[in-house]
Design an enzyme around this catalytic site. Structure first.
Site, PDB file in Angstrom:
ATOM      1  N   HIS A   1       0.850  -1.201   0.000  1.00 23.50           N
ATOM      2  CA  HIS A   1       0.000   0.000   0.000  1.00 23.50           C
ATOM      3  C   HIS A   1       0.879   1.243   0.000  1.00 23.50           C
ATOM      4  CE1 HIS A   1       0.991  -0.828   4.231  1.00 23.50           C
ATOM      5  NE2 HIS A   1       1.063   0.492   4.327  1.00 23.50           N
TER       6      HIS A   1
ATOM      7  N   HIS B   1       5.581   6.259  -1.328  1.00 26.60           N
ATOM      8  CA  HIS B   1       6.387   5.043  -1.446  1.00 26.60           C
ATOM      9  C   HIS B   1       5.573   3.835  -1.022  1.00 26.60           C
ATOM     10  CE1 HIS B   1       6.747   5.884   2.823  1.00 26.60           C
ATOM     11  NE2 HIS B   1       7.062   4.607   2.987  1.00 26.60           N
TER      12      HIS B   1
END
Length: 190
Positions: A42, A127
């Protein structure tokens, strides 16, 4: 419960990244890293930590409003980098990063307004964590290998409120389990 707001990449995006990670795991020294599992991939927008159950309905409502105020946007996973001298290896993102950061700011604000103890504000750095290490290690070969990676683009259409269930067994390598407890469509996506 331990919660965070996130963007969850679709199946074709995680499949493409899984192929890239499989190649990274064949590099020398890869067994010295703790690799994250594909079900947990995620892009965190805001980390809330342990949230009192009584705050969750207000937090969910505020996240829903934040999502409605944000238009859907294009994103793709691209390249990679590290935090903490190799303590975290990650895949980066490209595309609608300004909108992603705006959504992250709104998710953080939703937490604060709902009464969640957020700590200090940190600028959002998009990220997706791929691996961690307890000590500093040289992850340059992995970052270099990720430099040419670009996953398929997708349209981000919702924001997820995710519960993090930390491992309790003590079994080495056991991964946290993540479960989306709410998904809020972005404005115009529903």
């Amino acid at each position: 419960m331990r919660l965070f707001a996130a963007v969850l990449p679709p199946e074709d995006v995680t499949a493409s990244l899984a192929d890239e990670v499989a190649a990274l795991r064949r590099l020398p020294g890869a067994d010295g890293l703790r690799w994250t599992g594909r079900p947990g991939w995620h892009l965190t927008l805001a980390f809330y930590g342990e949230v009192d159950d009584g705050l969750v309905p207000d937090l969910s409502a505020r996240l829903e409003r934040a999502a409605r105020r944000t238009a859907p946007f294009e994103l793709a996973l691209r390249g990679g980098g590290q935090f903490g001298r190799g303590r975290a290896l990650w895949a980066g993102a490209e595309g609608g990063l300004a909108t992603l950061r705006l959504l992250a700011d709104r998710a953080e604000s939703a937490g604060r307004r709902a009464g969640v103890e957020m700590g200090g504000h940190r600028r959002h750095h998009p990220h997706l964590t791929l691996a961690r290490s307890r000590q500093a290690i040289d992850v340059r070969p992995y970052v270099e290998a990720l430099a040419g990676f670009t996953g398929p683009a997708w349209t981000v259409t919702d924001l997820a409120l995710v519960r993090s269930n930390l491992p309790e067994s003590g079994v080495p390598g056991e991964q946290p389990r993540y479960e989306a407890v709410a998904r809020s469509p972005l404005g115009g996506a529903g």
